[in-house]
Scaffold this motif. Structure first.
Motif, PDB file in Angstrom:
ATOM      1  N   LYS A 235       3.210   9.842   2.431  1.00 48.17           N
ATOM      2  CA  LYS A 235       2.466   9.352   1.597  1.00 48.17           C
ATOM      3  C   LYS A 235       2.144   9.994   0.270  1.00 48.17           C
ATOM      4  CE  LYS A 235      -0.818   9.036   4.592  1.00 48.17           C
ATOM      5  NZ  LYS A 235      -1.995   8.697   5.148  1.00 48.17           N
ATOM      6  N   SER A 236       2.100  11.431   0.447  1.00 52.21           N
ATOM      7  CA  SER A 236       2.027  12.397  -0.660  1.00 52.21           C
ATOM      8  C   SER A 236       3.025  12.141  -1.629  1.00 52.21           C
ATOM      9  CB  SER A 236       2.001  13.771  -0.172  1.00 52.21           C
ATOM     10  OG  SER A 236       0.894  13.895   0.788  1.00 52.21           O
TER      11      SER A 236
ATOM     12  N   LYS B 236      -6.890   0.447  -3.338  1.00 46.03           N
ATOM     13  CA  LYS B 236      -7.755   1.293  -2.686  1.00 46.03           C
ATOM     14  C   LYS B 236      -9.151   0.609  -2.681  1.00 46.03           C
ATOM     15  CE  LYS B 236      -9.099   6.039  -3.975  1.00 46.03           C
ATOM     16  NZ  LYS B 236      -9.056   7.050  -4.786  1.00 46.03           N
TER      17      LYS B 236
ATOM     18  N   HIS C 161       2.703   8.860  -3.571  1.00 45.85           N
ATOM     19  CA  HIS C 161       1.513   8.962  -4.624  1.00 45.85           C
ATOM     20  C   HIS C 161       2.154   9.903  -5.870  1.00 45.85           C
ATOM     21  CE1 HIS C 161      -2.517  10.328  -6.148  1.00 45.85           C
ATOM     22  NE2 HIS C 161      -2.815   9.122  -5.719  1.00 45.85           N
ATOM     23  N   LYS C 162       2.751  11.033  -5.365  1.00 46.98           N
ATOM     24  CA  LYS C 162       2.967  11.841  -6.542  1.00 46.98           C
ATOM     25  C   LYS C 162       4.061  11.078  -7.376  1.00 46.98           C
ATOM     26  CE  LYS C 162       3.757  15.954  -8.308  1.00 46.98           C
ATOM     27  NZ  LYS C 162       2.898  16.825  -8.849  1.00 46.98           N
TER      28      LYS C 162
ATOM     29  N   THR D  26       0.887  -1.095   0.074  1.00 51.07           N
ATOM     30  CA  THR D  26      -0.023  -0.213   0.033  1.00 51.07           C
ATOM     31  C   THR D  26       0.957   1.191  -0.164  1.00 51.07           C
ATOM     32  OG1 THR D  26      -0.288   0.217   2.480  1.00 51.07           O
ATOM     33  CG2 THR D  26      -1.884  -1.156   1.352  1.00 51.07           C
ATOM     34  N   VAL D  27       0.279   2.301  -0.239  1.00 47.16           N
ATOM     35  CA  VAL D  27       1.062   3.570  -0.232  1.00 47.16           C
ATOM     36  C   VAL D  27       1.565   3.854   1.165  1.00 47.16           C
ATOM     37  CG1 VAL D  27       0.715   6.227  -0.275  1.00 47.16           C
ATOM     38  CG2 VAL D  27      -0.161   4.887  -1.941  1.00 47.16           C
ATOM     39  N   ARG D  28       0.764   3.726   2.350  1.00 48.76           N
ATOM     40  CA  ARG D  28       1.292   3.634   3.635  1.00 48.76           C
ATOM     41  C   ARG D  28       2.418   2.878   4.019  1.00 48.76           C
ATOM     42  NH1 ARG D  28      -1.682   5.533   8.342  1.00 48.76           N
ATOM     43  NH2 ARG D  28      -3.514   6.020   6.707  1.00 48.76           N
TER      44      ARG D  28
ATOM     45  N   THR E 296       2.024   8.627  -9.417  1.00 50.47           N
ATOM     46  CA  THR E 296       1.179   8.924 -10.443  1.00 50.47           C
ATOM     47  C   THR E 296       1.838   9.880 -11.732  1.00 50.47           C
ATOM     48  OG1 THR E 296       0.565  10.626  -9.028  1.00 50.47           O
ATOM     49  CG2 THR E 296      -0.768   8.518  -8.731  1.00 50.47           C
TER      50      THR E 296
ATOM     51  N   LEU F 203      -2.032  -0.104  -6.815  1.00 51.27           N
ATOM     52  CA  LEU F 203      -2.610   0.633  -5.952  1.00 51.27           C
ATOM     53  C   LEU F 203      -4.189   0.863  -5.881  1.00 51.27           C
ATOM     54  CD1 LEU F 203       0.010   3.589  -6.085  1.00 51.27           C
ATOM     55  CD2 LEU F 203      -0.117   1.703  -4.388  1.00 51.27           C
ATOM     56  N   ASP F 204      -4.529   0.740  -7.417  1.00 46.43           N
ATOM     57  CA  ASP F 204      -6.052   0.766  -7.469  1.00 46.43           C
ATOM     58  C   ASP F 204      -6.678  -0.515  -6.698  1.00 46.43           C
ATOM     59  OD1 ASP F 204      -5.892   3.152  -9.013  1.00 46.43           O
ATOM     60  OD2 ASP F 204      -5.895   1.936 -10.689  1.00 46.43           O
TER      61      ASP F 204
ATOM     62  N   ARG G 241       0.401   1.433 -10.448  1.00 48.90           N
ATOM     63  CA  ARG G 241      -0.973   2.096 -10.304  1.00 48.90           C
ATOM     64  C   ARG G 241      -2.007   1.075 -10.248  1.00 48.90           C
ATOM     65  NH1 ARG G 241      -2.934   7.011  -8.643  1.00 48.90           N
ATOM     66  NH2 ARG G 241      -5.249   6.599  -8.903  1.00 48.90           N
TER      67      ARG G 241
END
Length: 85
Positions: A34-35, A64, A38-39, A22-24, A42, A60-61, A57
Motif C-alpha cells: 500500500k505504501s 478516503k 501511495h508513493k 482503493t489503495v488496498r 502522490t 483516492l480522496d 488523487r
C-alpha cells in the motif's frame, strides 16, 4: 527514476481511475505494498504526468472520505452473519 517505476506509477493511476479502486485493492492487483501505491500516486506520478496524478488523487480522496462508512457496513455485515448462525 527508473523506467519501470514510471510505467508502474502510470499503470497504477489508470487502474485507480478506471476501477474507482482503493489503495488496498490496487496494491493487491499489482502485487505491491500500500505504501508503494501511495508513493507512486502522490509523488512519483506528479513528476511524470501531473494531470493523471491529480485525477488519481481525487479518486483516492473520495475513497478516503468514505472509508469510515465502508468499515461500519463491514462490521454490520460481520455481526449480522454471526447472529444468523
Amino acid at each position: 527514476m527508473k523506467d519501470y517505476i514510471e510505467e508502474r506509477a502510470i499503470n497504477i493511476a489508470v487502474y485507480i481511475i478506471d476501477n474507482n479502486a482503493t489503495v488496498r485493492q490496487t496494491a493487491k492487483a499489482f502485487g505491491v505494498s500500500k505504501s508503494t501505491v501511495h508513493k507512486d500516486v502522490t509523488s512519483r506520478l506528479m513528476q511524470v504526468n501531473p494531470t493523471l496524478a491529480k485525477q488519481a488523487r481525487s479518486v483516492l480522496d473520495v475513497n478516503k472520505s468514505e472509508r469510515h462508512i465502508r468499515g461500519g457496513l463491514a462490521t454490520r455485515k460481520k455481526y449480522a452473519h454471526q447472529q444468523s448462525e
